[in-house]
Each structure stands twice: as C-alpha cells, then as structure tokens.
Design a protein around this motif. Structure first.
Motif, PDB file in Angstrom:
ATOM      1  N   GLU A  34      10.294  -8.989 -15.144  1.00 49.06           N
ATOM      2  CA  GLU A  34       9.258  -8.240 -15.866  1.00 49.06           C
ATOM      3  C   GLU A  34       8.089  -7.938 -14.928  1.00 49.06           C
ATOM      4  O   GLU A  34       7.419  -8.851 -14.432  1.00 49.06           O
ATOM      5  N   LEU A  35       7.847  -6.661 -14.690  1.00 48.73           N
ATOM      6  CA  LEU A  35       6.733  -6.247 -13.835  1.00 48.73           C
ATOM      7  C   LEU A  35       5.419  -6.414 -14.575  1.00 48.73           C
ATOM      8  O   LEU A  35       5.248  -5.913 -15.683  1.00 48.73           O
ATOM      9  N   LYS A  36       4.452  -7.087 -13.948  1.00 44.26           N
ATOM     10  CA  LYS A  36       3.152  -7.298 -14.561  1.00 44.26           C
ATOM     11  C   LYS A  36       2.058  -6.433 -13.939  1.00 44.26           C
ATOM     12  O   LYS A  36       1.088  -6.091 -14.609  1.00 44.26           O
ATOM     13  N   LYS A  37       2.208  -6.087 -12.647  1.00 48.35           N
ATOM     14  CA  LYS A  37       1.132  -5.336 -12.018  1.00 48.35           C
ATOM     15  C   LYS A  37       1.594  -4.711 -10.709  1.00 48.35           C
ATOM     16  O   LYS A  37       2.283  -5.352  -9.915  1.00 48.35           O
ATOM     17  N   ASN A  38       1.208  -3.459 -10.498  1.00 49.69           N
ATOM     18  CA  ASN A  38       1.362  -2.801  -9.199  1.00 49.69           C
ATOM     19  C   ASN A  38       0.027  -2.869  -8.478  1.00 49.69           C
ATOM     20  O   ASN A  38      -0.960  -2.304  -8.952  1.00 49.69           O
ATOM     21  N   CYS A  39      -0.019  -3.572  -7.351  1.00 49.15           N
ATOM     22  CA  CYS A  39      -1.250  -3.712  -6.574  1.00 49.15           C
ATOM     23  C   CYS A  39      -1.060  -3.001  -5.232  1.00 49.15           C
ATOM     24  O   CYS A  39      -0.064  -3.235  -4.550  1.00 49.15           O
ATOM     25  N   TYR A  40      -2.026  -2.163  -4.866  1.00 52.21           N
ATOM     26  CA  TYR A  40      -1.889  -1.368  -3.652  1.00 52.21           C
ATOM     27  C   TYR A  40      -2.734  -1.884  -2.491  1.00 52.21           C
ATOM     28  O   TYR A  40      -2.768  -1.275  -1.429  1.00 52.21           O
ATOM     29  N   ASN A  41      -3.404  -3.015  -2.693  1.00 52.44           N
ATOM     30  CA  ASN A  41      -4.074  -3.725  -1.609  1.00 52.44           C
ATOM     31  C   ASN A  41      -4.285  -5.169  -2.032  1.00 52.44           C
ATOM     32  O   ASN A  41      -4.144  -5.511  -3.223  1.00 52.44           O
ATOM     33  N   ALA A  42      -4.616  -6.015  -1.080  1.00 51.53           N
ATOM     34  CA  ALA A  42      -4.737  -7.446  -1.343  1.00 51.53           C
ATOM     35  C   ALA A  42      -5.895  -7.769  -2.279  1.00 51.53           C
ATOM     36  O   ALA A  42      -5.817  -8.697  -3.091  1.00 51.53           O
ATOM     37  N   LEU A  90      10.954   1.494  -4.983  1.00 47.31           N
ATOM     38  CA  LEU A  90      12.223   0.865  -4.618  1.00 47.31           C
ATOM     39  C   LEU A  90      12.349  -0.519  -5.238  1.00 47.31           C
ATOM     40  O   LEU A  90      13.384  -0.862  -5.816  1.00 47.31           O
ATOM     41  N   ILE A  91      11.299  -1.324  -5.134  1.00 39.69           N
ATOM     42  CA  ILE A  91      11.357  -2.682  -5.691  1.00 39.69           C
ATOM     43  C   ILE A  91      11.501  -2.640  -7.210  1.00 39.69           C
ATOM     44  O   ILE A  91      12.275  -3.413  -7.791  1.00 39.69           O
ATOM     45  N   GLU A  92      10.776  -1.741  -7.844  1.00 39.34           N
ATOM     46  CA  GLU A  92      10.908  -1.599  -9.300  1.00 39.34           C
ATOM     47  C   GLU A  92      12.330  -1.195  -9.683  1.00 39.34           C
ATOM     48  O   GLU A  92      12.888  -1.698 -10.664  1.00 39.34           O
ATOM     49  N   GLU A  93      12.906  -0.266  -8.925  1.00 38.14           N
ATOM     50  CA  GLU A  93      14.269   0.175  -9.215  1.00 38.14           C
ATOM     51  C   GLU A  93      15.245  -0.983  -9.073  1.00 38.14           C
ATOM     52  O   GLU A  93      16.107  -1.203  -9.926  1.00 38.14           O
ATOM     53  N   PHE A  94      15.123  -1.747  -7.995  1.00 35.55           N
ATOM     54  CA  PHE A  94      16.010  -2.892  -7.790  1.00 35.55           C
ATOM     55  C   PHE A  94      15.828  -3.928  -8.895  1.00 35.55           C
ATOM     56  O   PHE A  94      16.801  -4.479  -9.419  1.00 35.55           O
ATOM     57  N   ASP A 150       0.817  -1.223   0.000  1.00 37.70           N
ATOM     58  CA  ASP A 150       0.000   0.000   0.000  1.00 37.70           C
ATOM     59  C   ASP A 150       0.850   1.274   0.000  1.00 37.70           C
ATOM     60  O   ASP A 150       0.303   2.374  -0.037  1.00 37.70           O
ATOM     61  N   GLU A 151       2.177   1.132   0.021  1.00 35.58           N
ATOM     62  CA  GLU A 151       3.065   2.290   0.030  1.00 35.58           C
ATOM     63  C   GLU A 151       3.686   2.504  -1.353  1.00 35.58           C
ATOM     64  O   GLU A 151       4.446   1.658  -1.827  1.00 35.58           O
ATOM     65  N   PRO A 152       3.402   3.626  -2.021  1.00 38.35           N
ATOM     66  CA  PRO A 152       3.986   3.891  -3.345  1.00 38.35           C
ATOM     67  C   PRO A 152       5.515   3.884  -3.342  1.00 38.35           C
ATOM     68  O   PRO A 152       6.131   3.438  -4.309  1.00 38.35           O
TER      69      PRO A 152
END
Length: 234
Positions: A28-36, A16-20, A9-11
């Motif tokens: 390959e990032l498929k989705k940013n989810c901000y809640n379960a 940070l994870i995307e940068e790493f 839930d923290e942008p």
C-alpha cells in the motif's frame, strides 16, 4: 498491508516502483516524496513499513537523510550508483537495487525486506487474514491479469516464460518460473520439478514419480523427490 513510501526526485522512478508494487499483494503506497525533506516531514507524523530510497537527490542526499532517522523503516535503496553499496549495508539497508533493475530482482528485494513482517500486525481482524485470498498480477499480451492463487492448478516453465494453468484457462507470463517460486507462499506451493510448481491443497494423489491434480499429471523431478516425500512421510 505493507505500507511504503517512495523517496526519489525522478517521477519515472516513482512510476516504475508503483507499477511493480501494484503487481504484488499487500503493498500500500502511503506517500510519493520527491526529496528528503518532504520524506522527513511525512515520517515525523506517519509510520510506514518500507521505504524505497534514492541516493542522489537535491538538498539532502539519501544516506545523509537516512542517518537523521532514529527509527527508520526497512529501506530498499534504488540508485544508479553501485559504488555506495558498502555504505548502505553499514546503515543496515535491506537491499540495494542498481537502476535499471528487473521485476524479478525487485521482488527479491521486497521479499528480503519484509520477511520479518507478519500480516497480522497490520490488520485489526485476524479472521480477515485467514480468509483473504492471495492475489497478484500477471503481465501478458500487453495486459495485466489479476490472478487469485486459489485458482491455480499448477505452473509450468515455458522457456524464459511461464504457463499458469487455472480453472478453465491458461495464462502465459513473461516471468521465469523462479519468479513465481519466490512470489508464492511456500506454505501453500511447492516446486516439484525444475519446470513445475504445484499448490499443495490441489494434489489429488501421488504415485511413483507423478502428482495428479484433476486430470493433469505432473512429473516429480529426481532432485525434488525427497522434498515431495516429506508431504506423506514427514
């Protein structure tokens, strides 16, 4: 490619994870989810290999969400609460990262979570895998340099930093040499000294306690002699 999602839930955690992950090959990032609930909806229709999961989220907590999944992807927990680690391992998570975590620690977690994956299972053309170059990013001088592993001549420890010697240039990385030992494929690179890693295919000859790569002489450490000897005396 290793397909992943971030559930947090923290942008800033997403950033940070995307940068790493951008500094690692085959991620390959498929989705940013901000809640379960958002993640649950996505996973009902899509498949990923890896999930970075925060625990303290609104509506549905991370582990409660994980328990609802019948076939979850590999999970790396990213949280500020270390006291829930035991429960995480009971749920078979691959690793448990306590915020804030370093890039080196992050890489170890990703390697651990994905060690069973075969790149061939994620590509339709096996010949593409055989010819694909291993690339990664090196942070130095406030810039990110993309490095093709095929261009590496050798790597040398430089205190808490590392020197990467390439064809025609040298880069100084802010990571320790142990980071590159974990990052680079063990089938192609070998640590031959506490301060040196070499690419196997670039070795011209081995004489005594020295390895020759082009005009460079690389020392062989006492504790690494038996490992190096297996190259010519398996």
């Amino acid at each position: 490619m290793i397909k992943y999602i971030i559930v947090d839930d923290e942008p800033l955690a997403h950033e940070l994870i995307e940068e790493f992950c951008s500094m690692l090959p085959h991620m390959e990032l498929k989705k940013n989810c901000y809640n379960a609930m958002e993640a649950m909806q996505f996973l009902n229709s899509s498949k990923v290999d890896l999930m970075f999961l925060d625990l303290n989220m609104p509506k549905l907590k991370g582990f409660d969400f994980l328990k609802t999944l019948s076939k979850p992807p590999k999970v790396i927990v990213t949280t500020a609460y270390k006291e829930f680690a035991l429960e995480g391992y009971e749920l078979n998570v691959s690793d448990y990262l306590v915020k804030p975590f370093s890039f080196e620690r992050f890489v170890k977690a990703v390697n651990k979570a994905t060690e069973d994956f075969s790149t061939l299972t994620h590509t339709t053309d096996p010949t593409e895998v055989l010819t694909e170059s291993f690339r990664f990013f090196v942070k130095g001088d406030k810039k990110y340099h993309q490095v093709n592993a095929d261009d590496l001549l050798y790597i040398e420890a430089f205190g808490n930093y590392t020197k990467l010697f390439l064809s025609g240039e040298m880069l100084i990385s802010h990571e320790k040499i142990s980071f590159y030992e974990n990052l680079l494929p063990s089938t192609k690179f070998l640590r031959v000294h506490k301060s040196f890693i070499v690419p196997l295919e670039k070795i011209k000859l081995i004489e005594g306690n020295r390895i020759f790569i082009n005009e460079f002489e690389i020392p062989i450490g006492q504790t690494y002699k038996s490992v190096v000897s297996r190259l010519y005396n398996p």
